[in-house]
Design a protein around this motif. Structure first.
Motif, short mmCIF file in Angstrom:
data_model
loop_
_atom_site.label_atom_id
_atom_site.label_comp_id
_atom_site.label_asym_id
_atom_site.label_seq_id
_atom_site.Cartn_x
_atom_site.Cartn_y
_atom_site.Cartn_z
N GLU A 1 0.79 -1.23 0.08
CA GLU A 1 0.01 0.04 0.03
C GLU A 1 0.94 1.18 0.02
OE1 GLU A 1 -2.42 -0.62 3.31
OE2 GLU A 1 -3.70 -2.08 2.46
N ALA B 1 -0.96 1.47 -5.18
CA ALA B 1 -2.08 0.50 -5.87
C ALA B 1 -1.44 0.06 -7.33
CB ALA B 1 -3.24 0.95 -5.77
N ASP B 2 -0.70 1.20 -7.89
CA ASP B 2 -0.39 1.10 -9.51
C ASP B 2 1.13 0.96 -9.58
OD1 ASP B 2 -3.10 1.82 -10.31
OD2 ASP B 2 -2.77 3.72 -10.12
N LEU C 1 0.02 -6.58 -5.41
CA LEU C 1 0.15 -5.38 -6.41
C LEU C 1 -0.21 -6.09 -7.70
CD1 LEU C 1 3.18 -3.48 -5.46
CD2 LEU C 1 0.78 -2.71 -5.06
#
Length: 269
Positions: free
Chosen positions: A54, A58-59, A115
């Protein structure tokens, strides 16, 4: 599995379940951690790796994740402390932000799983690596690397040791979770042997045989450990078991070792 001593190691059932369920590398690493510290907080370890993902975002891609872990202080231990058992314990690595290549690699793999990155351990000689979306990571330095740089490093290491051999792309063999756990246990065995704790090293091979029941080399190693502990009979039984599993030249070599043992009733040196 009951070993030839007639005893089952304490976590044998859980290691068997790990193999039967084909659990992930984090599950296996947590079992290893419990061998170092029975009070390992597995729930905290899992939540911490989720938190690390986190923090990366997230990307986050491979570079962003590795840079995030580096910025949070994850690093390799100094060489003089490399074989301290605690550096193979996942909770210790997560709390203190330092470890050996393979335990740091598990942190990367664990965070990457949150992820949805394609993450694989790489069984590189002398230094465990990780591939994220087919890009290589050096966990020791917590940075991206390349095949060329890794091969250059390995060739230098081999030259320094006076060893020769072909070094090529076959060194980048992907590892299954069980392979990674087996390698982690190898590190714990080395730590035990360096301390002269051959009984502890023998106990660790119990778990390795659960992971790799057809590995004759493990029984050869156990024979050496039994000899260190003064038991010729147990060493002989291990070599006999190794012969059952080995073939060709290795079978003959083990037979020679077995024949070279003192006869029953002789005192071990």
């Amino acid at each position: 599995m009951i070993d030839i001593r007639g005893e089952e190691p304490p976590l044998a059932g859980e290691f068997r379940h790990f193999m039967e369920r084909r659990d992930g590398v984090v599950d296996g690493a947590l079992l290893v951690s419990r061998l170092v510290d029975p009070d390992t907080d597995a729930g905290w370890c899992r939540s911490e790796m989720r938190r690390l993902a986190e923090v990366a975002g997230a990307d986050a891609g491979p570079v962003a994740l590795v840079e995030s872990l580096h910025s949070q202080g994850f690093r390799g231990v100094a060489p003089r402390r490399y074989y301290l058992s605690r550096h193979s314990a996942l909770e210790h690595v997560l709390r203190h932000r330092e470890g050996i290549p393979i335990s740091l690699g598990v942190v990367i793999l664990g965070a990457a799983a949150h992820l949805d990155l394609r993450a694989t351990g790489i069984d590189f000689p002398r230094r465990f690596l990780v591939a994220l979306n087919n890009r290589l990571v050096d966990p020791t330095a917590m940075r991206m690397t390349s095949k060329q740089d890794c091969l250059k490093w390995l060739r230098r290491e081999l030259r320094n040791d006076g060893r020769r051999g072909v070094v090529d792309d076959t060194a980048f063999r992907p590892s299954e979770p069980s392979d990674i756990v087996l390698r982690m246990l190898n590190n714990l065995r080395l730590a035990a042997n360096l301390q002269g704790d051959h009984a502890r090293a023998l106990d660790l091979t119990d778990y390795q045989i659960i992971l790799h029941p057809t590995a004759f080399s493990l029984h050869v190693d156990r024979a050496d450990l039994w000899l260190s502990l003064g038991s010729l009979d147990m060493a002989r039984r291990e070599l006999e078991r190794a012969m059952e599993l080995a073939h060709g030249k290795m079978h003959k070599r083990i037979r020679k070792r077995l024949d070279a043992l003192p006869s029953r009733g002789s005192a071990a040196n």
